[in-house]
Design an enzyme around this catalytic site. Structure first.
Site, PDB file in Angstrom:
ATOM      1  CD  GLU A  40       4.944  23.673 -27.379  1.00 17.53           C
ATOM      2  OE1 GLU A  40       5.498  24.002 -28.433  1.00 17.53           O
ATOM      3  OE2 GLU A  40       3.761  23.990 -27.107  1.00 17.53           O
ATOM      4  CD  GLU A  63       2.305  20.772 -31.154  1.00 18.76           C
ATOM      5  OE1 GLU A  63       2.192  21.107 -29.963  1.00 18.76           O
ATOM      6  OE2 GLU A  63       2.942  19.749 -31.497  1.00 18.76           O
TER       7      GLU A  63
END
Length: 272
Positions: free
Chosen positions: A120, A140
């Site tokens: 990210e 995640e």
């Protein structure tokens, strides 16, 4: 100034200047797990880049061979408050994922695996170069989380939707070669050549007009998701969110670039 800031950020980020390029190097042992201090250190470094008259653009990279960043520091997050406790004041998770005020370009030099929040961070940058052995991963869902620091928001806009969502559904790795094939990464190189590649690209970008660079980044961000018809109507006077565009249009540099072309000489940018 860099020496003073390096002392403040010690143990998390180191800054190195080379010409008009500022290298922001994550140094948190052992894998740059993203905690509150690292997030705020990256944010502080990015804001220094934004305000500095000496540096035109930045490179974000890691000092560690094991990881560019292994993502969220679970040791901190499991005992934090509801926002995860790992965000910076303005820039959010990782210090730059929500740093909308950053007008200067950032290159991500992915020298090792970028996992979860590490990917990210890369997606928050404007251009990505990557070591051939490195990989991306968004695991995640296997950790009971969502990649909501930019993974689920940005990745499906950068590569085919089904490729992006499959990566999140499965948690499978994306190699540097695969990232290159999907257009997510600009260039790849052997690990020992990556830094030289990143600086070569950065020095080339430093030849651009600074205000034009900032206007380009501003307009790209603001027209994201707009229909083409609406995006084509954007001008420097289209609103307060186009300040860099307006500044560029009123600048001496815009005229200087055209004069230099006609006179067959390098332009002399002043940033005004």
């Amino acid at each position: 100034m860099i020496e003073t800031l390096n002392a403040e950020l010690a143990g998390f980020v180191e800054l190195h200047g080379e010409g008009r390029v500022l290298e922001i190097r994550m140094v948190k042992p052992k894998v740059n797990a993203i905690c509150r201090r690292l997030s705020r250190s990256i944010e502080q470094a990015a804001l220094f880049l934004q305000e500095s008259g000496d540096y035109q653009l930045g490179i974000l990279t890691s000092a560690h061979d094991r990881a560019f960043s292994a993502g969220m520091d679970f040791n901190e997050s499991v005992s934090s408050d509801g926002d995860g406790g790992v965000g910076a004041i303005k820039g959010g998770f990782g210090g730059i994922t929500r740093l909308w005020d950053l007008k200067k370009p950032l290159i991500a030099a992915i020298n090792a695996p970028a996992i979860g929040g590490g990917m990210e961070l890369a997606l928050a940058c404007d251009l990505i170069v990557m070591a051939e052995h490195a990989y991306f991963q968004l695991p995640e869902l296997q950790r009971g989380l969502l990649p909501d620091g930019g993974g689920l928001q940005r990745l499906p806009r950068r590569i085919p939707y089904n490729v992006a969502t499959a990566m999140i559904w499965t948690g499978e790795r994306m190699t540097a070669a695969e990232a290159m094939s999907w257009g997510l990464v600009h260039r790849t190189a052997p690990a020992e050549e990556l830094r030289a590649l990143a600086f070569s690209i950065a020095h080339k970008m430093a030849l651009d007009a600074p205000l034009a660079q900032q206007a380009f980044k501003e307009v790209l961000r603001n027209i994201d998701g707009m229909p083409d018809r609406d995006a084509m109507e954007i001008r420097g006077d289209s609103g307060p969110e186009y300040q860099a565009f307006a500044r560029m249009l009123a600048s001496d540099d815009m005229l200087e670039g055209q004069r230099a072309f006609l006179e067959r000489r390098p332009p002399k940018w002043t940033g005004a």
